[in-house]
Design an enzyme around this catalytic site. Structure first.
Site, PDB file in Angstrom:
ATOM      1  N   TYR A  70       1.197   3.627  -1.168  1.00  0.00           N
ATOM      2  CA  TYR A  70       2.074   4.216  -2.174  1.00  0.00           C
ATOM      3  C   TYR A  70       1.390   5.391  -2.883  1.00  0.00           C
ATOM      4  O   TYR A  70       2.059   6.224  -3.471  1.00  0.00           O
ATOM      5  CB  TYR A  70       2.404   3.176  -3.248  1.00  0.00           C
ATOM      6  CG  TYR A  70       3.502   2.187  -2.917  1.00  0.00           C
ATOM      7  CD1 TYR A  70       4.115   2.156  -1.668  1.00  0.00           C
ATOM      8  CD2 TYR A  70       3.935   1.283  -3.883  1.00  0.00           C
ATOM      9  CE1 TYR A  70       5.125   1.236  -1.404  1.00  0.00           C
ATOM     10  CE2 TYR A  70       4.947   0.377  -3.631  1.00  0.00           C
ATOM     11  CZ  TYR A  70       5.540   0.340  -2.394  1.00  0.00           C
ATOM     12  OH  TYR A  70       6.550  -0.565  -2.145  1.00  0.00           O
ATOM     13  N   GLY A  71       0.082   5.393  -2.807  1.00  0.00           N
ATOM     14  CA  GLY A  71      -0.706   6.273  -3.679  1.00  0.00           C
ATOM     15  C   GLY A  71      -0.467   7.749  -3.512  1.00  0.00           C
ATOM     16  O   GLY A  71      -0.778   8.536  -4.408  1.00  0.00           O
ATOM     17  N   CYS A  91      -7.061   0.548  -9.052  1.00  0.00           N
ATOM     18  CA  CYS A  91      -6.150   0.268  -7.937  1.00  0.00           C
ATOM     19  C   CYS A  91      -6.515  -1.137  -7.470  1.00  0.00           C
ATOM     20  O   CYS A  91      -7.690  -1.434  -7.266  1.00  0.00           O
ATOM     21  CB  CYS A  91      -6.358   1.275  -6.811  1.00  0.00           C
ATOM     22  SG  CYS A  91      -5.518   0.820  -5.266  1.00  0.00           S
ATOM     23  N   THR A  92      -5.502  -1.998  -7.324  1.00  0.00           N
ATOM     24  CA  THR A  92      -5.802  -3.395  -7.028  1.00  0.00           C
ATOM     25  C   THR A  92      -6.438  -3.580  -5.646  1.00  0.00           C
ATOM     26  O   THR A  92      -7.158  -4.558  -5.429  1.00  0.00           O
ATOM     27  CB  THR A  92      -4.535  -4.261  -7.151  1.00  0.00           C
ATOM     28  OG1 THR A  92      -3.468  -3.640  -6.417  1.00  0.00           O
ATOM     29  CG2 THR A  92      -4.123  -4.419  -8.601  1.00  0.00           C
ATOM     30  N   HIS A  93      -6.194  -2.635  -4.734  1.00  0.00           N
ATOM     31  CA  HIS A  93      -6.876  -2.742  -3.436  1.00  0.00           C
ATOM     32  C   HIS A  93      -8.395  -2.727  -3.613  1.00  0.00           C
ATOM     33  O   HIS A  93      -9.124  -3.393  -2.872  1.00  0.00           O
ATOM     34  CB  HIS A  93      -6.464  -1.591  -2.514  1.00  0.00           C
ATOM     35  CG  HIS A  93      -5.178  -1.853  -1.791  1.00  0.00           C
ATOM     36  ND1 HIS A  93      -3.955  -1.782  -2.394  1.00  0.00           N
ATOM     37  CD2 HIS A  93      -4.943  -2.206  -0.488  1.00  0.00           C
ATOM     38  CE1 HIS A  93      -3.000  -2.067  -1.511  1.00  0.00           C
ATOM     39  NE2 HIS A  93      -3.582  -2.323  -0.355  1.00  0.00           N
ATOM     40  N   CYS A 105       0.094  -3.413  -9.168  1.00  0.00           N
ATOM     41  CA  CYS A 105      -0.044  -2.101  -8.546  1.00  0.00           C
ATOM     42  C   CYS A 105      -0.123  -1.059  -9.656  1.00  0.00           C
ATOM     43  O   CYS A 105       0.850  -0.870 -10.407  1.00  0.00           O
ATOM     44  CB  CYS A 105       1.175  -1.844  -7.649  1.00  0.00           C
ATOM     45  SG  CYS A 105       1.153  -0.213  -6.884  1.00  0.00           S
ATOM     46  N   ASN A 106      -1.280  -0.440  -9.778  1.00  0.00           N
ATOM     47  CA  ASN A 106      -1.456   0.586 -10.816  1.00  0.00           C
ATOM     48  C   ASN A 106      -0.531   1.768 -10.563  1.00  0.00           C
ATOM     49  O   ASN A 106      -0.033   2.398 -11.483  1.00  0.00           O
ATOM     50  CB  ASN A 106      -2.904   1.090 -10.817  1.00  0.00           C
ATOM     51  CG  ASN A 106      -3.893   0.036 -11.259  1.00  0.00           C
ATOM     52  OD1 ASN A 106      -4.368   0.063 -12.385  1.00  0.00           O
ATOM     53  ND2 ASN A 106      -4.227  -0.905 -10.388  1.00  0.00           N
ATOM     54  N   THR A 107      -0.324   2.088  -9.280  1.00  0.00           N
ATOM     55  CA  THR A 107       0.485   3.249  -8.928  1.00  0.00           C
ATOM     56  C   THR A 107       1.916   3.080  -9.436  1.00  0.00           C
ATOM     57  O   THR A 107       2.477   3.983 -10.064  1.00  0.00           O
ATOM     58  CB  THR A 107       0.483   3.436  -7.390  1.00  0.00           C
ATOM     59  OG1 THR A 107      -0.875   3.500  -6.958  1.00  0.00           O
ATOM     60  CG2 THR A 107       1.208   4.687  -6.972  1.00  0.00           C
ATOM     61  N   ASP A 157       2.873  -5.961  -4.838  1.00  0.00           N
ATOM     62  CA  ASP A 157       2.054  -4.769  -4.579  1.00  0.00           C
ATOM     63  C   ASP A 157       2.494  -4.189  -3.228  1.00  0.00           C
ATOM     64  O   ASP A 157       3.271  -4.796  -2.489  1.00  0.00           O
ATOM     65  CB  ASP A 157       0.561  -5.131  -4.548  1.00  0.00           C
ATOM     66  CG  ASP A 157      -0.319  -3.892  -4.354  1.00  0.00           C
ATOM     67  OD1 ASP A 157       0.038  -2.809  -4.847  1.00  0.00           O
ATOM     68  OD2 ASP A 157      -1.370  -4.004  -3.695  1.00  0.00           O
ATOM     69  N   SER A 158       1.902  -3.042  -2.887  1.00  0.00           N
ATOM     70  CA  SER A 158       2.226  -2.440  -1.592  1.00  0.00           C
ATOM     71  C   SER A 158       1.577  -3.220  -0.441  1.00  0.00           C
ATOM     72  O   SER A 158       2.063  -3.187   0.676  1.00  0.00           O
ATOM     73  CB  SER A 158       1.742  -0.991  -1.562  1.00  0.00           C
ATOM     74  OG  SER A 158       0.344  -0.951  -1.751  1.00  0.00           O
TER      75      SER A 158
HETATM   76  N1  DGL Z   1      -2.760  -1.381  -4.885  1.00  0.00           N
HETATM   77  C1  DGL Z   1      -1.928  -0.369  -5.426  1.00  0.00           C
HETATM   78  C2  DGL Z   1      -2.429   0.205  -6.718  1.00  0.00           C
HETATM   79  O1  DGL Z   1      -2.985  -0.529  -7.515  1.00  0.00           O
HETATM   80  C3  DGL Z   1      -1.261   0.568  -4.448  1.00  0.00           C
HETATM   81  C4  DGL Z   1      -2.128   1.372  -3.575  1.00  0.00           C
HETATM   82  C5  DGL Z   1      -1.355   2.152  -2.514  1.00  0.00           C
HETATM   83  O2  DGL Z   1      -0.463   1.588  -1.884  1.00  0.00           O
HETATM   84  O3  DGL Z   1      -1.692   3.333  -2.344  1.00  0.00           O
HETATM   85  O4  DGL Z   1      -2.250   1.354  -7.022  1.00  0.00           O
END
Ligand code: DGL
Length: 229
Positions: A53-54, A190-192, A84-86, A21-22
């Site tokens: 990354y978003g 989003c996993t965050h 990471c969904n993104t 992930d990011s």
């Molecule tokens: N945790 C990531 C996701 O699921 C990336 C979020 C990011 O870096 O903006 O999209």
């Protein structure tokens, strides 16, 4: 790069699973995978330098992700979870052509949300890139055609979570607005946001089901590992 997991069990090196992930988002996923599959070593890679990354251009993100995935392959990972969904929703098909091991992705749980909702209104919390992706729009077209899909502005949640500076009022406002608009399912896309799952559950206080894909991803990972065995 952050590494997580024990290297040996019973004196023998363990087969490896990469999780990427990011930032800290995928760490909750890596921990859940390691707990569910102790016979594997989970190697966690986080691109903290380039997050979030978003809201970055996709070409740029691809340039960051590909070498990290290749490095995980070089370290002997036999499968990689893109936690990471993104990245999953915008470029997993391309990455699958470029990386020599199977990739397991994570994407917003629109389908399960559509079958759970009684009000016909769901809220999807995700990054701007995920919400703008063709994959997400196809999920909505196929599974949520007759539903109202709310997409609260969560664009500043990743840095907030990454820096452990949670603005409860702001999260409260966004989630409360969704509940008051009738959403009875909230998708954490989003996993965050997994790190604030309990806070969100406290805000909805039983008015909505909160969904996140950790368990389905572990099941999918088990299927892939069985095929590889
Ligand atoms: N945790 C990531 C996701 O699921 C990336 C979020 C990011 O870096 O903006 O999209």
């Amino acid at each position: 790069m952050t590494k997580y997991g024990e290297g040996v069990m019973g004196g023998k090196p363990l087969p490896k699973i990469g999780v990427f992930d990011s930032g800290v988002g995928g760490l909750s996923v890596a921990k859940a995978i390691q707990a569910a599959l102790p016979e594997y070593r989970v190697i966690y890679a986080a691109d903290k330098r380039h997050l979030p990354y978003g809201n970055k251009p996709l070409r740029q993100i691809h340039g960051y992700v590909l070498p990290i995935l290749k490095d995980l392959v070089d370290q002997g990972c036999q499968v990689i979870v893109i936690a990471c969904n993104t990245v999953t929703t915008t470029m997993i098909d391309t990455l699958r052509q470029e990386v020599s091991v199977p990739l397991v992705g994570m994407e917003p749980m629109v389908k399960p949300a559509a079958s759970l909702t009684k009000s016909g209104i769901i809220a999807v919390c995700a990054t701007p890139n995920t919400l703008a992706s063709a994959r997400y729009s196809s999920l909505k077209k196929v599974f949520a055609k007759n539903l109202k899909v709310l997409e609260p502005d969560c664009s500043d949640w990743v840095p907030m979570i990454e820096n452990n500076q949670i603005n409860r009022d702001q999260i409260n406002k966004r989630i409360e607005t969704g509940c008051q608009a009738g959403a009875d399912v909230i998708v954490l896309g989003c996993t965050h946001y997994h790190w604030i799952e309990q806070l969100i559950k406290d805000i909805v206080a039983g008015r909505a089901t909160v969904l996140q894909p950790e368990q389905p991803v572990i099941e999918q990972l088990r299927r892939v590992l069985t095929q590889l065995a």
